[in-house]
Design a protein around this motif. Sequence first.
Motif, PDB file in Angstrom:
ATOM      1  N   ARG A 153       0.829  -1.210   0.000  1.00 48.33           N
ATOM      2  CA  ARG A 153       0.000   0.000   0.000  1.00 48.33           C
ATOM      3  C   ARG A 153       0.865   1.264   0.000  1.00 48.33           C
ATOM      4  N   ARG A 154       1.994   1.189   0.682  1.00 47.55           N
ATOM      5  CA  ARG A 154       2.903   2.344   0.713  1.00 47.55           C
ATOM      6  C   ARG A 154       3.456   2.626  -0.680  1.00 47.55           C
ATOM      7  N   LYS A 163       2.098   2.096  -3.415  1.00 43.97           N
ATOM      8  CA  LYS A 163       1.014   2.609  -4.258  1.00 43.97           C
ATOM      9  C   LYS A 163       0.456   3.927  -3.731  1.00 43.97           C
ATOM     10  N   GLY A 164       1.002   4.400  -2.596  1.00 39.79           N
ATOM     11  CA  GLY A 164       0.533   5.647  -2.013  1.00 39.79           C
ATOM     12  C   GLY A 164      -0.867   5.541  -1.427  1.00 39.79           C
ATOM     13  N   LYS A 165      -1.212   4.378  -0.893  1.00 42.89           N
ATOM     14  CA  LYS A 165      -2.571   4.155  -0.408  1.00 42.89           C
ATOM     15  C   LYS A 165      -2.632   3.818   1.078  1.00 42.89           C
ATOM     16  N   LEU A 166      -1.682   4.317   1.847  1.00 43.05           N
ATOM     17  CA  LEU A 166      -1.709   4.087   3.287  1.00 43.05           C
ATOM     18  C   LEU A 166      -2.749   4.985   3.951  1.00 43.05           C
ATOM     19  N   THR A 167      -3.408   4.437   4.971  1.00 39.48           N
ATOM     20  CA  THR A 167      -4.307   5.263   5.773  1.00 39.48           C
ATOM     21  C   THR A 167      -3.465   6.146   6.688  1.00 39.48           C
ATOM     22  N   GLU A 219      -1.823   3.993   9.260  1.00 41.89           N
ATOM     23  CA  GLU A 219      -0.732   3.200   8.697  1.00 41.89           C
ATOM     24  C   GLU A 219       0.500   4.064   8.444  1.00 41.89           C
ATOM     25  N   LYS A 220       0.286   5.287   7.982  1.00 42.32           N
ATOM     26  CA  LYS A 220       1.420   6.197   7.769  1.00 42.32           C
ATOM     27  C   LYS A 220       2.150   6.447   9.083  1.00 42.32           C
TER      28      LYS A 220
END
Length: 185
Positions: free
Chosen positions: A142-143, A145-149, A152-153
């Motif tokens: 996800r990181r 793909k730039g899709k972390l919440t 999560e970040k």
Amino acid sequence: MNIILDGLPKAVKIDGVAVKINSDFRVCLKILRAFDDERLTESEKLTVLVTLLYPETPENTALAISQGLKFLNMGKEPQSEKSKSSQIFSFEKDAQYIYTAFQSSFNIDLSRIEYLHWWAFRSLFSDLGESFFNTLIGLRTRRSKGKLTKEEKEFVREHSELIELEERNSKAAEDFISKIGRRSK
């Protein structure tokens, strides 16, 4: 090759002759470790492949290398293009999490199992159940793909030592297999 119908290979064909190989997962992981070692030349990496994979060095080393690379790739020819996906795991860095994932998913103690065929290891590896290892893979994926919440970040920032993989490892072993596979044909 169908591993259900044909079984797991313990030899490769070189010049029409079945040549025995060391098919245990540990041997293959050592080969991949060598492929990833920037201190080794390509020639030295191939020497590691032939030395570890074959109990007796075949005369036709070019074909032995080609067949060895194909074996490491589960019977498929190495891909002709470099993989463009970013690395999401490292057999080296994530070893303890892979170990516990095998233990919890399949009740396999990788440190005590006497023998596990490389293809069986790879097949099981691709089907690991709920585990911290899979959580890491999910976060890394996800990181990339730039899709972390937001949460999560924050976790990634606080635990970067778990998440970060060395930049040079970006599919190094697979890229090496691909590159050498093209040359050895």
